[in-house]
Motif scaffolding. Structure first.
Motif, PDB file in Angstrom:
ATOM      1  N   MET A   1       0.851  -1.172   0.000  1.00 32.05           N
ATOM      2  CA  MET A   1       0.000   0.000   0.000  1.00 32.05           C
ATOM      3  C   MET A   1       0.899   1.238   0.000  1.00 32.05           C
ATOM      4  N   ASN A   2       0.716   2.127  -0.996  1.00 32.83           N
ATOM      5  CA  ASN A   2       1.575   3.301  -1.050  1.00 32.83           C
ATOM      6  C   ASN A   2       1.063   4.401  -0.118  1.00 32.83           C
ATOM      7  N   GLU A   3       1.820   5.483  -0.023  1.00 33.64           N
ATOM      8  CA  GLU A   3       1.506   6.569   0.905  1.00 33.64           C
ATOM      9  C   GLU A   3       0.159   7.216   0.593  1.00 33.64           C
ATOM     10  N   LEU A   4      -0.155   7.391  -0.694  1.00 33.81           N
ATOM     11  CA  LEU A   4      -1.424   8.008  -1.085  1.00 33.81           C
ATOM     12  C   LEU A   4      -2.597   7.132  -0.674  1.00 33.81           C
ATOM     13  N   ASP A   5      -2.473   5.823  -0.856  1.00 33.66           N
ATOM     14  CA  ASP A   5      -3.540   4.908  -0.456  1.00 33.66           C
ATOM     15  C   ASP A   5      -3.745   4.937   1.060  1.00 33.66           C
ATOM     16  N   ARG A   6      -2.645   4.968   1.814  1.00 29.86           N
ATOM     17  CA  ARG A   6      -2.735   5.033   3.276  1.00 29.86           C
ATOM     18  C   ARG A   6      -3.399   6.337   3.709  1.00 29.86           C
ATOM     19  N   SER A   7      -3.021   7.430   3.069  1.00 25.86           N
ATOM     20  CA  SER A   7      -3.599   8.731   3.391  1.00 25.86           C
ATOM     21  C   SER A   7      -5.091   8.741   3.088  1.00 25.86           C
ATOM     22  N   SER A   8      -5.466   8.170   1.937  1.00 24.03           N
ATOM     23  CA  SER A   8      -6.868   8.113   1.543  1.00 24.03           C
ATOM     24  C   SER A   8      -7.666   7.251   2.512  1.00 24.03           C
ATOM     25  N   LYS A   9      -7.086   6.109   2.922  1.00 28.02           N
ATOM     26  CA  LYS A   9      -7.767   5.230   3.872  1.00 28.02           C
ATOM     27  C   LYS A   9      -7.911   5.928   5.213  1.00 28.02           C
ATOM     28  N   SER A  10      -6.855   6.591   5.661  1.00 26.01           N
ATOM     29  CA  SER A  10      -6.903   7.317   6.921  1.00 26.01           C
ATOM     30  C   SER A  10      -7.973   8.409   6.866  1.00 26.01           C
ATOM     31  N   GLN A  11      -8.031   9.123   5.753  1.00 23.87           N
ATOM     32  CA  GLN A  11      -9.029  10.163   5.578  1.00 23.87           C
ATOM     33  C   GLN A  11     -10.434   9.567   5.615  1.00 23.87           C
ATOM     34  N   LYS A  12     -10.628   8.462   4.933  1.00 22.66           N
ATOM     35  CA  LYS A  12     -11.926   7.784   4.912  1.00 22.66           C
ATOM     36  C   LYS A  12     -12.310   7.369   6.329  1.00 22.66           C
ATOM     37  N   ASP A  13     -11.338   6.885   7.101  1.00 24.97           N
ATOM     38  CA  ASP A  13     -11.612   6.460   8.473  1.00 24.97           C
ATOM     39  C   ASP A  13     -12.128   7.618   9.317  1.00 24.97           C
ATOM     40  N   TRP A  14     -11.469   8.780   9.258  1.00 25.64           N
ATOM     41  CA  TRP A  14     -11.926   9.870  10.117  1.00 25.64           C
ATOM     42  C   TRP A  14     -13.226  10.466   9.601  1.00 25.64           C
ATOM     43  N   ILE A  15     -13.458  10.444   8.296  1.00 26.72           N
ATOM     44  CA  ILE A  15     -14.755  10.894   7.774  1.00 26.72           C
ATOM     45  C   ILE A  15     -15.853   9.985   8.315  1.00 26.72           C
ATOM     46  N   ASP A  16     -15.623   8.675   8.263  1.00 31.91           N
ATOM     47  CA  ASP A  16     -16.601   7.727   8.808  1.00 31.91           C
ATOM     48  C   ASP A  16     -16.840   7.974  10.303  1.00 31.91           C
ATOM     49  N   GLU A  17     -15.770   8.261  11.034  1.00 33.37           N
ATOM     50  CA  GLU A  17     -15.900   8.528  12.473  1.00 33.37           C
ATOM     51  C   GLU A  17     -16.720   9.792  12.720  1.00 33.37           C
ATOM     52  N   TYR A  18     -16.491  10.820  11.926  1.00 33.78           N
ATOM     53  CA  TYR A  18     -17.258  12.061  12.090  1.00 33.78           C
ATOM     54  C   TYR A  18     -18.729  11.848  11.753  1.00 33.78           C
ATOM     55  N   VAL A  19     -18.998  11.071  10.718  1.00 30.73           N
ATOM     56  CA  VAL A  19     -20.386  10.772  10.373  1.00 30.73           C
ATOM     57  C   VAL A  19     -21.041  10.015  11.526  1.00 30.73           C
ATOM     58  N   LYS A  20     -20.316   9.070  12.114  1.00 30.42           N
ATOM     59  CA  LYS A  20     -20.855   8.331  13.263  1.00 30.42           C
ATOM     60  C   LYS A  20     -21.148   9.275  14.433  1.00 30.42           C
ATOM     61  N   GLU A  21     -20.283  10.251  14.647  1.00 29.39           N
ATOM     62  CA  GLU A  21     -20.504  11.225  15.716  1.00 29.39           C
ATOM     63  C   GLU A  21     -21.762  12.058  15.456  1.00 29.39           C
ATOM     64  N   VAL A  22     -21.934  12.487  14.213  1.00 32.38           N
ATOM     65  CA  VAL A  22     -23.131  13.266  13.860  1.00 32.38           C
ATOM     66  C   VAL A  22     -24.382  12.439  14.123  1.00 32.38           C
ATOM     67  N   ILE A  23     -24.345  11.184  13.714  1.00 30.20           N
ATOM     68  CA  ILE A  23     -25.496  10.289  13.913  1.00 30.20           C
ATOM     69  C   ILE A  23     -25.733  10.051  15.401  1.00 30.20           C
ATOM     70  N   LYS A  24     -24.653   9.864  16.161  1.00 33.13           N
ATOM     71  CA  LYS A  24     -24.769   9.657  17.610  1.00 33.13           C
ATOM     72  C   LYS A  24     -25.457  10.853  18.258  1.00 33.13           C
ATOM     73  N   TYR A  25     -25.009  12.051  17.923  1.00 31.89           N
ATOM     74  CA  TYR A  25     -25.637  13.251  18.479  1.00 31.89           C
ATOM     75  C   TYR A  25     -27.097  13.361  18.040  1.00 31.89           C
ATOM     76  N   HIS A  26     -27.374  13.022  16.800  1.00 28.00           N
ATOM     77  CA  HIS A  26     -28.747  13.082  16.298  1.00 28.00           C
ATOM     78  C   HIS A  26     -29.669  12.183  17.128  1.00 28.00           C
ATOM     79  N   LYS A  27     -29.199  10.978  17.422  1.00 28.76           N
ATOM     80  CA  LYS A  27     -30.002  10.046  18.220  1.00 28.76           C
ATOM     81  C   LYS A  27     -30.240  10.579  19.633  1.00 28.76           C
ATOM     82  N   VAL A  28     -29.213  11.163  20.225  1.00 30.62           N
ATOM     83  CA  VAL A  28     -29.356  11.719  21.568  1.00 30.62           C
ATOM     84  C   VAL A  28     -30.315  12.914  21.536  1.00 30.62           C
ATOM     85  N   ILE A  29     -30.166  13.777  20.545  1.00 36.08           N
ATOM     86  CA  ILE A  29     -31.012  14.965  20.415  1.00 36.08           C
ATOM     87  C   ILE A  29     -32.483  14.573  20.281  1.00 36.08           C
TER      88      ILE A  29
END
Length: 136
Positions: A1-29
């Motif tokens: 896996m090259n550096e660009l692929d790792r960066s893209s995967k890492s970016q995808k991971d934190w985007i997914d985490e942020y989406v999960k946070e938004v959904i978590k807050y939505h459920k609590v709200i």
């Protein structure tokens, strides 16, 4: 896996985490009673941080793809002997599709950001009215 692929995967991971946070807050709200205005403002404000980060990320993706499309178009245009416009347009077809998708993502999250801000302001207004009426 090259550096660009790792960066893209890492970016995808934190985007997914942020989406999960938004959904978590939505459920609590959704579970907070409408009378708990201060708590709603607090939760929506915390949710707004993640929505804003997502809107910013998708805006950056859109602009990056836009720049790549413009560059690819120019390169294809300069490389073509004839039918320059047609060949350049064909060269950027996939980038145009990616750009449209990124624009759609950005607009969706920007709309969510604007909507959440307006919801917070509406709740704040109701709190002010409650204080003015003497209702706490």
């Amino acid at each position: 896996m090259n550096e660009l692929d790792r960066s893209s995967k890492s970016q995808k991971d934190w985007i997914d985490e942020y989406v999960k946070e938004v959904i978590k807050y939505h459920k609590v709200i959704k579970r907070v009673p409408e009378e708990s205005k201060v708590q709603l403002i607090d939760l929506k404000s915390k949710q707004l941080v993640f929505i804003g980060k997502l809107a910013g990320e998708f805006a950056e993706q859109y602009k990056t793809i836009y720049a790549a499309r413009k560059q690819a178009y120019a390169e294809a245009y300069l490389a073509a002997d004839k039918y320059k416009d047609a060949k350049a347009e064909l060269a950027v077809t996939d980038l145009r599709k990616a750009e449209a998708e990124a624009f759609g993502n950005w607009k969706r999250w920007q709309n969510a950001l604007d909507t959440t801000r307006e919801e917070i302001n509406a709740i704040k207004y109701k709190v002010r009215l409650d204080f003015a009426d003497g209702n706490r």
